[in-house]
Design a protein around this motif. Sequence first.
Motif, PDB file in Angstrom:
ATOM      1  N   PRO A 243      -4.216  -3.751  12.571  1.00 42.40           N
ATOM      2  CA  PRO A 243      -5.576  -3.328  12.224  1.00 42.40           C
ATOM      3  C   PRO A 243      -5.792  -3.422  10.713  1.00 42.40           C
ATOM      4  CG  PRO A 243      -4.501  -1.709  13.640  1.00 42.40           C
ATOM      5  CD  PRO A 243      -3.448  -2.674  13.207  1.00 42.40           C
ATOM      6  N   LYS A 244      -7.034  -3.630  10.331  1.00 40.41           N
ATOM      7  CA  LYS A 244      -7.387  -3.768   8.916  1.00 40.41           C
ATOM      8  C   LYS A 244      -8.251  -2.598   8.474  1.00 40.41           C
ATOM      9  CE  LYS A 244     -10.097  -6.871   5.911  1.00 40.41           C
ATOM     10  NZ  LYS A 244     -10.905  -8.111   5.903  1.00 40.41           N
ATOM     11  N   VAL A 245      -7.943  -2.062   7.285  1.00 39.01           N
ATOM     12  CA  VAL A 245      -8.783  -1.045   6.663  1.00 39.01           C
ATOM     13  C   VAL A 245      -9.201  -1.575   5.296  1.00 39.01           C
ATOM     14  CG1 VAL A 245      -7.698   0.868   7.889  1.00 39.01           C
ATOM     15  CG2 VAL A 245      -6.782   0.162   5.672  1.00 39.01           C
ATOM     16  N   THR A 246     -10.209  -0.937   4.709  1.00 38.50           N
ATOM     17  CA  THR A 246     -10.736  -1.392   3.423  1.00 38.50           C
ATOM     18  C   THR A 246     -10.494  -0.343   2.346  1.00 38.50           C
ATOM     19  OG1 THR A 246     -12.469  -2.625   4.576  1.00 38.50           O
ATOM     20  CG2 THR A 246     -12.787  -2.227   2.225  1.00 38.50           C
ATOM     21  N   CYS A 247     -10.020  -0.801   1.180  1.00 39.93           N
ATOM     22  CA  CYS A 247      -9.744   0.123   0.073  1.00 39.93           C
ATOM     23  C   CYS A 247     -10.998   0.392  -0.742  1.00 39.93           C
ATOM     24  CB  CYS A 247      -8.717  -0.473  -0.894  1.00 39.93           C
ATOM     25  SG  CYS A 247      -7.149  -0.877  -0.187  1.00 39.93           S
ATOM     26  N   THR A 248     -11.074   1.584  -1.265  1.00 33.65           N
ATOM     27  CA  THR A 248     -12.001   1.841  -2.354  1.00 33.65           C
ATOM     28  C   THR A 248     -11.354   1.293  -3.633  1.00 33.65           C
ATOM     29  OG1 THR A 248     -10.997   3.981  -2.855  1.00 33.65           O
ATOM     30  CG2 THR A 248     -12.779   3.950  -1.220  1.00 33.65           C
ATOM     31  N   ASP A 249     -12.115   1.180  -4.715  1.00 37.07           N
ATOM     32  CA  ASP A 249     -11.538   0.698  -5.977  1.00 37.07           C
ATOM     33  C   ASP A 249     -10.388   1.595  -6.419  1.00 37.07           C
ATOM     34  OD1 ASP A 249     -13.372  -1.326  -6.004  1.00 37.07           O
ATOM     35  OD2 ASP A 249     -14.701  -0.391  -7.474  1.00 37.07           O
ATOM     36  N   GLN A 250     -10.623   2.905  -6.344  1.00 36.34           N
ATOM     37  CA  GLN A 250      -9.587   3.847  -6.752  1.00 36.34           C
ATOM     38  C   GLN A 250      -8.391   3.773  -5.806  1.00 36.34           C
ATOM     39  OE1 GLN A 250     -10.734   7.976  -6.613  1.00 36.34           O
ATOM     40  NE2 GLN A 250      -9.102   8.620  -8.005  1.00 36.34           N
ATOM     41  N   GLY A 251      -8.688   3.628  -4.499  1.00 36.58           N
ATOM     42  CA  GLY A 251      -7.610   3.534  -3.520  1.00 36.58           C
ATOM     43  C   GLY A 251      -6.746   2.307  -3.751  1.00 36.58           C
ATOM     44  N   ALA A 252      -7.384   1.171  -4.082  1.00 31.62           N
ATOM     45  CA  ALA A 252      -6.628  -0.051  -4.347  1.00 31.62           C
ATOM     46  C   ALA A 252      -5.712   0.127  -5.548  1.00 31.62           C
ATOM     47  CB  ALA A 252      -7.585  -1.217  -4.583  1.00 31.62           C
ATOM     48  N   ALA A 253      -6.200   0.787  -6.596  1.00 31.05           N
ATOM     49  CA  ALA A 253      -5.390   1.009  -7.799  1.00 31.05           C
ATOM     50  C   ALA A 253      -4.172   1.865  -7.475  1.00 31.05           C
ATOM     51  CB  ALA A 253      -6.240   1.662  -8.879  1.00 31.05           C
ATOM     52  N   ARG A 254      -4.369   2.894  -6.666  1.00 24.25           N
ATOM     53  CA  ARG A 254      -3.244   3.768  -6.306  1.00 24.25           C
ATOM     54  C   ARG A 254      -2.239   3.029  -5.414  1.00 24.25           C
ATOM     55  NH1 ARG A 254      -2.916   8.898  -7.029  1.00 24.25           N
ATOM     56  NH2 ARG A 254      -1.870   9.238  -5.009  1.00 24.25           N
ATOM     57  N   LEU A 255      -2.746   2.266  -4.452  1.00 24.22           N
ATOM     58  CA  LEU A 255      -1.859   1.543  -3.554  1.00 24.22           C
ATOM     59  C   LEU A 255      -1.020   0.518  -4.306  1.00 24.22           C
ATOM     60  CD1 LEU A 255      -4.227   1.038  -0.494  1.00 24.22           C
ATOM     61  CD2 LEU A 255      -2.069   2.308  -0.499  1.00 24.22           C
ATOM     62  N   VAL A 268      -9.051   3.211  13.866  1.00 24.73           N
ATOM     63  CA  VAL A 268      -7.630   3.276  13.521  1.00 24.73           C
ATOM     64  C   VAL A 268      -7.165   4.706  13.742  1.00 24.73           C
ATOM     65  CG1 VAL A 268      -5.882   2.951  11.732  1.00 24.73           C
ATOM     66  CG2 VAL A 268      -7.872   1.439  11.814  1.00 24.73           C
ATOM     67  N   GLU A 269      -6.110   4.868  14.505  1.00 27.95           N
ATOM     68  CA  GLU A 269      -5.644   6.208  14.832  1.00 27.95           C
ATOM     69  C   GLU A 269      -4.714   6.759  13.760  1.00 27.95           C
ATOM     70  OE1 GLU A 269      -3.888   6.215  18.685  1.00 27.95           O
ATOM     71  OE2 GLU A 269      -5.712   5.543  19.710  1.00 27.95           O
ATOM     72  N   TYR A 270      -4.624   8.073  13.707  1.00 28.77           N
ATOM     73  CA  TYR A 270      -3.734   8.744  12.761  1.00 28.77           C
ATOM     74  C   TYR A 270      -2.300   8.263  12.981  1.00 28.77           C
ATOM     75  CZ  TYR A 270      -1.392  12.509  10.205  1.00 28.77           C
ATOM     76  OH  TYR A 270      -0.625  13.214   9.319  1.00 28.77           O
ATOM     77  N   GLY A 271      -1.645   7.866  11.885  1.00 25.19           N
ATOM     78  CA  GLY A 271      -0.262   7.419  11.964  1.00 25.19           C
ATOM     79  C   GLY A 271      -0.076   5.969  12.343  1.00 25.19           C
ATOM     80  N   GLU A 272      -1.176   5.259  12.648  1.00 23.60           N
ATOM     81  CA  GLU A 272      -1.084   3.859  13.064  1.00 23.60           C
ATOM     82  C   GLU A 272      -0.792   2.962  11.863  1.00 23.60           C
ATOM     83  OE1 GLU A 272      -3.592   0.651  15.806  1.00 23.60           O
ATOM     84  OE2 GLU A 272      -4.508   2.541  15.177  1.00 23.60           O
ATOM     85  N   GLU A 273       0.027   1.947  12.093  1.00 23.28           N
ATOM     86  CA  GLU A 273       0.321   0.987  11.023  1.00 23.28           C
ATOM     87  C   GLU A 273      -0.840   0.015  10.883  1.00 23.28           C
ATOM     88  OE1 GLU A 273       4.227  -1.375   9.396  1.00 23.28           O
ATOM     89  OE2 GLU A 273       3.826  -1.484  11.545  1.00 23.28           O
ATOM     90  N   CYS A 274      -1.234  -0.263   9.648  1.00 22.36           N
ATOM     91  CA  CYS A 274      -2.355  -1.161   9.387  1.00 22.36           C
ATOM     92  C   CYS A 274      -2.208  -1.748   7.986  1.00 22.36           C
ATOM     93  CB  CYS A 274      -3.690  -0.433   9.513  1.00 22.36           C
ATOM     94  SG  CYS A 274      -3.804   1.088   8.554  1.00 22.36           S
ATOM     95  N   TRP A 275      -3.121  -2.637   7.631  1.00 14.53           N
ATOM     96  CA  TRP A 275      -3.069  -3.206   6.285  1.00 14.53           C
ATOM     97  C   TRP A 275      -4.400  -2.990   5.593  1.00 14.53           C
ATOM     98  CZ3 TRP A 275      -5.843  -7.674   4.551  1.00 14.53           C
ATOM     99  CH2 TRP A 275      -6.513  -8.388   5.539  1.00 14.53           C
ATOM    100  N   ALA A 276      -4.322  -2.827   4.281  1.00 13.63           N
ATOM    101  CA  ALA A 276      -5.503  -2.511   3.483  1.00 13.63           C
ATOM    102  C   ALA A 276      -5.911  -3.715   2.661  1.00 13.63           C
ATOM    103  CB  ALA A 276      -5.213  -1.327   2.560  1.00 13.63           C
ATOM    104  N   ALA A 277      -7.230  -3.976   2.634  1.00 12.36           N
ATOM    105  CA  ALA A 277      -7.777  -5.090   1.867  1.00 12.36           C
ATOM    106  C   ALA A 277      -8.741  -4.567   0.808  1.00 12.36           C
ATOM    107  CB  ALA A 277      -8.504  -6.057   2.788  1.00 12.36           C
ATOM    108  N   HIS A 278      -8.790  -5.277  -0.306  1.00 10.82           N
ATOM    109  CA  HIS A 278      -9.757  -4.987  -1.358  1.00 10.82           C
ATOM    110  C   HIS A 278     -10.341  -6.313  -1.813  1.00 10.82           C
ATOM    111  CE1 HIS A 278     -11.053  -3.835  -5.537  1.00 10.82           C
ATOM    112  NE2 HIS A 278     -11.603  -2.874  -4.819  1.00 10.82           N
ATOM    113  N   ASP A 279     -11.650  -6.455  -1.678  1.00 10.02           N
ATOM    114  CA  ASP A 279     -12.312  -7.734  -1.958  1.00 10.02           C
ATOM    115  C   ASP A 279     -11.705  -8.862  -1.125  1.00 10.02           C
ATOM    116  OD1 ASP A 279     -14.040  -6.576  -3.771  1.00 10.02           O
ATOM    117  OD2 ASP A 279     -12.738  -6.966  -5.490  1.00 10.02           O
ATOM    118  N   GLY A 280     -11.323  -8.527   0.119  1.00 10.89           N
ATOM    119  CA  GLY A 280     -10.787  -9.510   1.049  1.00 10.89           C
ATOM    120  C   GLY A 280      -9.322  -9.839   0.875  1.00 10.89           C
ATOM    121  N   GLN A 281      -8.694  -9.234  -0.126  1.00 10.25           N
ATOM    122  CA  GLN A 281      -7.301  -9.549  -0.436  1.00 10.25           C
ATOM    123  C   GLN A 281      -6.389  -8.409   0.015  1.00 10.25           C
ATOM    124  OE1 GLN A 281      -6.009  -9.718  -4.686  1.00 10.25           O
ATOM    125  NE2 GLN A 281      -5.529 -11.843  -4.207  1.00 10.25           N
TER     126      GLN A 281
END
Length: 301
Positions: A243-255, A268-281
């Motif tokens: 599953p894909k999630v989207t970062c906020t600007d601040q979230g991307a910086a922290r990640l 997306v369920e709690y504890g589920e593995e997923c990947w985070a994108a910021h500006d599609g990356q």
Amino acid sequence: MGRRKKGRDISGWLVVDKPAGLTSTAVVNKVRWALNANKAGHAGTLDPEATGVLAVALGEATKTVPYVTDAMKAYEFTVRLGQATNTDDAEGEVIAQSDTRPTDDQIKTALGGFLGEIMQVPPKFSAVKIDGQRAYKLARDGEDVEIAARPLWIEELLLTDRPDADHAVLEMTCGKGGYVRAIARDLGEALGCHGHVTRLRRVWSGPFDVEDGVTLARIEELARTPELDDLLLPLETGLADLPKVTCTDQGAARLRNGNPGMVIAHDVEYGEECWAAHDGQAIAVGRFKAGELHPSRVFQT
């Protein structure tokens, strides 16, 4: 200070239509040279005589290899009926023969016993480790190899052609860790006639399809050119099953710094593995918890 790896910091996936006669490692080394990449790996080994999809990851894409390795895969293969070999393929020595030949209906009935979750014993000539040593090495040294059965999920197993009484062409869709050679061996035993693989081709692996594959000859022809770079698929392709999630600007910086970061998630369920994108990356892979992604892998892009 560690020695800096030679080559370019280039990331992405190259789908190779592997030819027969080469190991998967040899193909990866050829791709790494052709792209002058400093890091490369593959998702799912193919036997030297097997052909088809070998997905090669470059640079940061190597961090996504486990997700492709764990994905479903599909194979086309031919079984030689009436003979068993010590390697379960045509490269080995014939160790048993039978004059029995099953009908098409008998084969189709037997295939039903291989569907769902089965327990499969890998071939003695395989890369499975036994007490720290590869099974194929022990087998070559003449040792009696005992390999424990392991679970395998088989989604589909079909008879697609019967060129003659001695051969059956099959298609299989299965999960991680399946040995097609073992399927041929066990099918032959189930039919009471023995069997081994004579031809094997992987037609897709997770998000990668053989129709998108590049031949090794083409890779060598385009080596060290921008045209070969253009054939790379993005790193994110290897994350298609997550599953894909989207970062906020601040979230991307922290990640990017390896810390939990705020993300926007849907379904997306709690504890589920997923990947985070910021500006599609792709930024990171991790677990979704209470509005944040807790990273396990961070991509240095």
